[in-house]
Design an enzyme around this catalytic site. Structure first.
Site, PDB file in Angstrom:
ATOM      1  CB  SER A 162      -0.891   0.029   1.241  1.00 54.87           C
ATOM      2  OG  SER A 162      -0.120   0.296   2.392  1.00 54.87           O
ATOM      3  CG  ASP A 163       1.341   5.907  -1.338  1.00 55.03           C
ATOM      4  OD1 ASP A 163       2.289   6.036  -0.526  1.00 55.03           O
ATOM      5  OD2 ASP A 163       1.139   6.718  -2.266  1.00 55.03           O
ATOM      6  CD1 TRP A 164       4.839   5.538   4.831  1.00 54.49           C
ATOM      7  CD2 TRP A 164       4.670   4.313   2.970  1.00 54.49           C
ATOM      8  NE1 TRP A 164       5.923   4.678   4.777  1.00 54.49           N
ATOM      9  CE2 TRP A 164       5.839   3.920   3.658  1.00 54.49           C
ATOM     10  CE3 TRP A 164       4.365   3.639   1.786  1.00 54.49           C
ATOM     11  CZ2 TRP A 164       6.709   2.915   3.197  1.00 54.49           C
ATOM     12  CZ3 TRP A 164       5.225   2.636   1.321  1.00 54.49           C
ATOM     13  CH2 TRP A 164       6.369   2.294   2.021  1.00 54.49           C
ATOM     14  CG  ASN A 165      -2.787   6.143   6.796  1.00 53.03           C
ATOM     15  OD1 ASN A 165      -3.251   5.073   7.167  1.00 53.03           O
ATOM     16  ND2 ASN A 165      -3.138   7.294   7.322  1.00 53.03           N
TER      17      ASN A 165
END
Ligand SMILES: *[C@@H]1O[C@H](CO)[C@@H](O)[C@H](O)[C@H]1NC(C)=O
Ligand SMILES: *[C@@H]1O[C@H](CO)[C@@H](O)[C@H](O)[C@H]1NC(C)=O
Ligand SMILES: *[C@@H]1O[C@H](CO)[C@@H](O)[C@H](O)[C@H]1NC(C)=O
Ligand SMILES: *[C@@H]1O[C@H](CO)[C@@H](O)[C@H](O)[C@H]1NC(C)=O
Ligand SMILES: *[C@@H]1O[C@H](CO)[C@@H](O)[C@H](O)[C@H]1NC(C)=O
Length: 736
Positions: free
Chosen positions: A249-252
Site C-alpha cells: 500500500s501507499d503510506w496509509n
C-alpha cells in the site's frame, strides 16, 4: 495457481537473456522458508511496524524462525531520502527528457548502488503514476513522461538498473493518482480501454522487467480504493499481467482489514496512521483475527508472505546484504547521517543526465556562447537559496534555483551547483564581465540587463506532494505561468537587452506566449529539474561543450485550455478525454501546440533517409500463456523499421529518432499517432548511421474491451519516423 505460471515462466526464461532474474528458484526458496514461519511471523512480514517505528520510512517485523530481516523500505525515485550524503539525481521527468536508455539504466543502477550501500532493501520507485495527464499535476515530475511508451521504456530501464544492484524496485503509484487535490478521497473512473492503453501500459513494462513490488495508490478507481480493488489487484495485476511479486500500500492508503487482504494487497505500509498515538492498524494481529473468524482464508496470508519472501530471494538479498546504515528520524530536517559514503563518482553521471536532458526550445543563433565581453545574470532562480539548498524540509519552498520539486519524492542535496556559480567560473576563464541581479525585482533586472552584451534570465515553476502547500499551491500547480512574476521579469529584461536568453527550471510545461512575444528573447533553454549538478550541466550546453540533445517528454501548449485536461476540484474524475491526452489530443483535435511532444533543437542538424519497414504480423488477439507482463506472444518480435541518420552540421551532436504508428481504421477511435520506438544516437559532423526500431506485437495492438484482449487490427498501418511528434521526416505503410 502458481504451478501454471511457473511452467510458463521457465519456458519463457529460456528465450530471454541469461541474466534474467529467476522467479521459479526464488519461489522454491520462499516456499521452504514459509514452511518454517508461525502465524505471527507471517503476519509480521506483511505488516509495517508503524510510522517512525524503525530506521526507514517503511519497516516490517523480523521473524526469528528464518534469517529474514526487518525489511527497510525507503523513498525516493531520485535518490535515497532522509539520509545524507547521497546523490541528488535529476528528477524522473529530466531522465525521461534524455530519451537515453543507457543513461536511464545507469541512473537506476546508481540509485540502486546507493540504496544497497545504505542497507535499503526496497527502493520506493520508479514512478509511472501519475502518468501526467494533467499538465499541472503536482507529482508529474517524479515520473518520466505522459507518453506511456516513453514512460514504459524508462520504467523498464530504471528497474533493471536498480534491481541489477540487488535492490528491490517498486513500480508506483498504481493507478489513477493523477492529481494531488483530494487524492485520498477522490475516484478516478477510467474506462477499460484507456486504462490499458495509457495508465497500465508502463506498469506492464515494469512487470515485464521483473519488478519486485507494485504500490497501490491513495485514490479510488470506480469508487473502490485501489488498495482493496479486486479488479485492479487480483484480476488485472496478478492474473492478467501474471505479476509474481507483491503489492504494497501507499503510506496509509489501506482502509480495511478483510477487503484489502481478499482483494490482493500483500503488504501494508507503514502499518499505522500518522497521528499520535499511532493507530489505525489494519493488519498484524487483526489479520490473524480475520483468518480465525473465517473472513480471510489462510491461503491468502500464505500467498502474501510467499510473494514478499520470493522477491527478497529473487534479488539475492538472503546473502551478505548490508545492515541499515542510517536512521531517517535522527534529525527532523536532514534525516540521518549515513555511516558510509555511498556517493562514489555519481556526480559525473548526475551531470551527464542533467546536461543531456536540457531541451533547447528556441535559438536565433546566440547559442552557443562564445566568450561574450559581458553577461547579465538575472533572477532569484540563478542562485542557490542563501539559507542552503535543503533549507525547506522535503524541498517544500521555491527559494533560489529550482532543481527538484517538493514532497516525498526528494532527497538531500549533498551540494547544489547554482547557475550563477557555474557561469561565473566559465566567465572568469573567458574574461567575461558578469553583472547580476539575483532577485525577481524588475527594476534592478532591467538595469543589470542594460549594461551587458547578453542577458540570461532565470524563471521557474514548482509543484509537489499535497502534504505541503507552497505559495498557495496545494501540490498541483494553480497555473502554468512561471512563478514570481517570471513573465514580467523577462519582459523587463528583454526591454533592456537585445540578446535575452531565458532559462526555465520547471516541473512541467509552462505557457511561454508572453515570453515569445518579446522580440529580444533570442533563446529559450528548458532545464527542467536538473538535480545537484544544475549549473555545471547548464554551462556545458550554453557554451557548447556539448550540443543540447534533450527532447520534450510532453507538449508545451499555447494556452492551458488547449490541453483539454486539468486536475479537478471535486471527488470524481471521469477521465472524459479517454485516450486523448497530450499530443494524442492535439493531433486528434488539430490544435497547434507551441512546442510539440518530442521537440528539441541542437547545435547541429540531422538528415533522415532510407526509411525501411520490414514488418510481418498476423491479425487478431494475443492468446499465449501468461508470463510477467501478459500473454507471452504479445511481446513477440514482428520485425523492425530502420532509417539512416546523418549529421549535416558542423558539430558533434546526439539525435533522438522517434517512431510513431498510425493505426488502421479497423481499430476504433485510436489516436492519429502513437510513439512506439525511439533511439538516441551520437554522430560527428558528416557521419551517417542506421538506427533500427524493433517492433513487437504489442506495439501494433489495441485493447479490445469486448474480447478482453490485445488485438492486432487489419488494414493499413502508417509508420512515421522523425525528430519529434510533428517533425516527421518520412513515412511508409504496412498492411495486416
Ligand atoms: C512465533 O514466533 C515468534 C518468534 O519469531 C515468537 O515470538 C512467537 O511466540 C511465535 N508465536 C507462536 C503463536 O508460536
Ligand atoms: C471502471 O468502470 C468502467 C466503466 O464501467 C469500466 O470500463 C472499467 O473496466 C472499470 N475498471 C475497473 C478497474 O473496475
Ligand atoms: C473478523 O476480524 C476482523 C479483524 O478484527 C474484522 O475486521 C472483521 O470484521 C471480523 N469479521 C467477522 C465476520 O467477525
Ligand atoms: C533555514 O534557514 C533559516 C534561516 O537561515 C534557519 O534558521 C533554519 O534553521 C534553516 N533550516 C534548515 C532546515 O536548514
Ligand atoms: C558550417 O561550416 C560551413 C563551412 O565553414 C559554413 O559555411 C556553415 O555556415 C556552417 N554551418 C553552421 C550551421 O554553422
Amino acid at each position: 495457481m502458481h504451478t501454471l505460471l511457473w511452467t510458463a515462466l521457465a519456458a519463457s526464461s529460456l528465450a530471454q537473456q541469461a541474466a534474467a532474474l529467476d522467479w521459479a528458484t526464488a519461489y522454491d526458496k520462499a516456499e521452504a522458508a514459509l514452511a518454517l514461519l508461525n502465524q505471527t511471523e507471517k503476519a509480521g512480514i506483511v505488516t509495517g511496524v508503524t510510522w517512525e517505528g524503525g530506521p526507514c520510512v517503511g519497516n516490517t517485523y523480523a521473524p526469528t524462525s528464518i534469517p529474514y530481516p526487518s525489511l527497510c523500505l525507503q523513498d525516493s525515485p531520485l535518490g535515497p531520502r532522509f539520509v545524507y550524503p547521497v546523490t541528488a539525481f535529476p528528477a524522473g521527468i529530466n531522465a525521461g527528457a534524455t530519451w537515453d536508455k543507457q543513461l536511464l539504466r545507469a541512473r537506476g543502477a546508481a540509485i540502486g548502488a546507493e540504496s544497497k550501500g545504505l542497507g535499503i532493501h526496497v527502493s520506493l520507485g520508479p514512478v509511472a503514476g501519475p502518468l501526467g495527464k494533467n499538465p499541472g499535476g503536482g507529482r508529474n515530475w517524479e515520473g518520466f513522461s505522459n507518453d506511456p511508451f516513453l514512460s514504459g521504456v524508462a520504467m523498464s530501464e530504471t528497474i533493471q538498473g536498480i534491481q541489477g544492484e540487488g535492490v528491490q524496485a517498486v513500480a508506483k503509484h498504481y493507478i489513477g493518482n493523477e492529481q494531488e487535490h483530494n487524492r485520498e478521497t477522490m475516484s478516478s473512473n477510467i474506462d477499460d480501454r484507456t486504462l490499458h492503453e495509457l495508465y497500465l501500459w508502463p506498469f506492464v513494462d515494469a512487470v515485464k522487467a521483473d519488478v519486485a513490488s507494485v504500490m497501490c495508490s491513495y485514490n479510488k478507481v470506480n469508487e473502490t480504493w485501489t488498495c482493496e480493488n479486486d479488479e485492479l489487484l487480483n484480476q488485472i495485476m496478478k492474473t492478467e499481467l501474471g505479476f509474481p511479486g507483491y503489492i504494497m500500500s501507499d503510506w496509509n492508503a489501506q482502509h480495511s482489514t478483510v477487503a484489502s487482504a481478499n482483494s490482493g494487497l500483500d503488504m501494508t505500509m507503514p502499518g499505522s496512521d500518522f497521528s499520535e498515538p499511532r493507530g489505525n492498524i489494519f493488519w498484524g494481529d487483526y489479520l490473524i483475527e480475520a483468518i480465525n473468524n473465517g473472513s480471510v482464508p489462510q491461503t491468502r496470508l500464505d500467498d502474501m508472505a510467499l510473494r514478499v519472501l520470493a522477491a527478497w530471494y529473487l534479488l539475492g538479498q538472503d546473502e551478505g546484504y548490508p545492515a541499515v546504515q542510517f536512521n531517517s528520524w535522527e534529525s527532523s530536517d536532514h534525516g540521518g547521517h549515513a555511516a558510509v559514503d555511498v556517493t562514489g563518482d555519481h556526480s559525473k553521471l548526475a551531470r551527464t543526465l542533467a546536461r543531456d536532458s536540457i531541451v533547447l526550445l528556441k535559438n536565433d543563433g546566440v547559442l552557443p556562447l562564445a566568450s561574450p565581453a559581458s553577461l547579465a545574470i538575472i533572477g532569484s532562480d540563478a542562485i542557490v537559496n542563501p539559507a542552503g539548498p535543503n533549507n525547506c524540509s522535503d524541498r517544500g519552498c521555491d527559494v533560489g534555483t529550482l532543481a527538484m520539486g517538493w514532497g516525498s519524492g526528494t532527497d538531500q542535496f549533498p551540494y547544489l551547483i547554482g547557475p550563477l556559480d557555474a557561469i561565473q567560473e566559465q566567465a572568469s576563464a573567458d574574461g567575461t564581465r558578469v553583472v547580476t541581479s539575483t532577485t525577481d525585482e524588475t527594476g534592478p533586472a532591467a538595469s543589470a540587463a542594460a549594461g551587458a552584451d547578453i542577458a540570461i534570465v532565470f524563471i521557474n515553476s514548482d509543484s509537489g506532494e499535497a502534504f505541503i502547500t507552497v505559495e498557495g499551491n496545494e501540490g498541483d500547480r494553480n497555473t502554468l505561468d512561471p512563478w514570481h512574476n517570471g513573465n514580467g521579469l523577462v519582459q523587463a529584461v528583454a526591454g533592456a537587452n537585445k540578446k535575452t536568453i531565458v532559462v526555465v527550471h520547471s516541473v512541467g510545461p509552462i505557457i511561454l506566449e508572453t515570453i515569445l512575444a518579446q522580440p529580444n528573447v533570442v533563446a529559450i533553454v528548458w532545464a527542467g529539474l536538473p538535480g545537484q549538478e544544475s549549473g555545471n550541466a547548464l554551462v556545458d550546453v550554453l557554451y557548447g561543450s556539448v550540443s543540447p540533445s534533450g527532447k520534450l517528454p510532453y507538449t508545451i501548449a499555447k494556452k492551458e485550455a488547449d490541453y483539454g485536461t486539468g486536475w479537478v476540484m471535486g471527488e470524481i474524475d471521469d477521465y472524459p478525454e479517454g485516450l486523448f491526452i497530450d499530443y494524442r489530443h492535439f493531433d486528434h483535435e488539430g490544435i497547434q501546440p507551441r512546442y510539440e511532444f518530442g521537440y528539441g533543437l541542437s547545435y547541429t542538424t540531422f538528415d533522415y533517409s532510407y526509411l525501411h519497414v520490414d514488418v510481418s504480423v498476423s491479425p487478431g488477439p494475443a492468446t499465449g500463456l501468461t508470463v510477467p507482463g501478459g500473454p507471452e506472444d504479445l511481446f513477440d518480435s514482428i520485425g523492425e523499421v530502420s532509417v539512416s541518420i546523418s549529421n549535416t552540421g558542423n558539430v558533434t551532436g546526439q539525435e533522438v529518432a522517434q517512431l510513431y504508428i498510425g493505426f488502421p481504421a479497423d481499430a476504433p477511435s485510436t489516436p492519429p499517432k502513437q510513439l512506439r520506438g525511439f533511439e538516441k544516437i551520437q554522430l560527428t559532423p558528416g557521419q551517417e548511421e542506421e538506427v533500427t526500431f524493433p517492433l513487437t506485437r504489442r506495439d501494433v495492438s489495441y485493447w479490445d474491451v469486448g474480447a478482453q484482449a490485445w488485438v492486432v487490427p487489419q488494414g493499413d498501418f502508417t509508420v512515421y519516423v522523425g525528430a519529434s511528434s510533428r517533425d516527421i521526416r518520412d513515412y511508409d505503410t504496412f498492411t495486416v
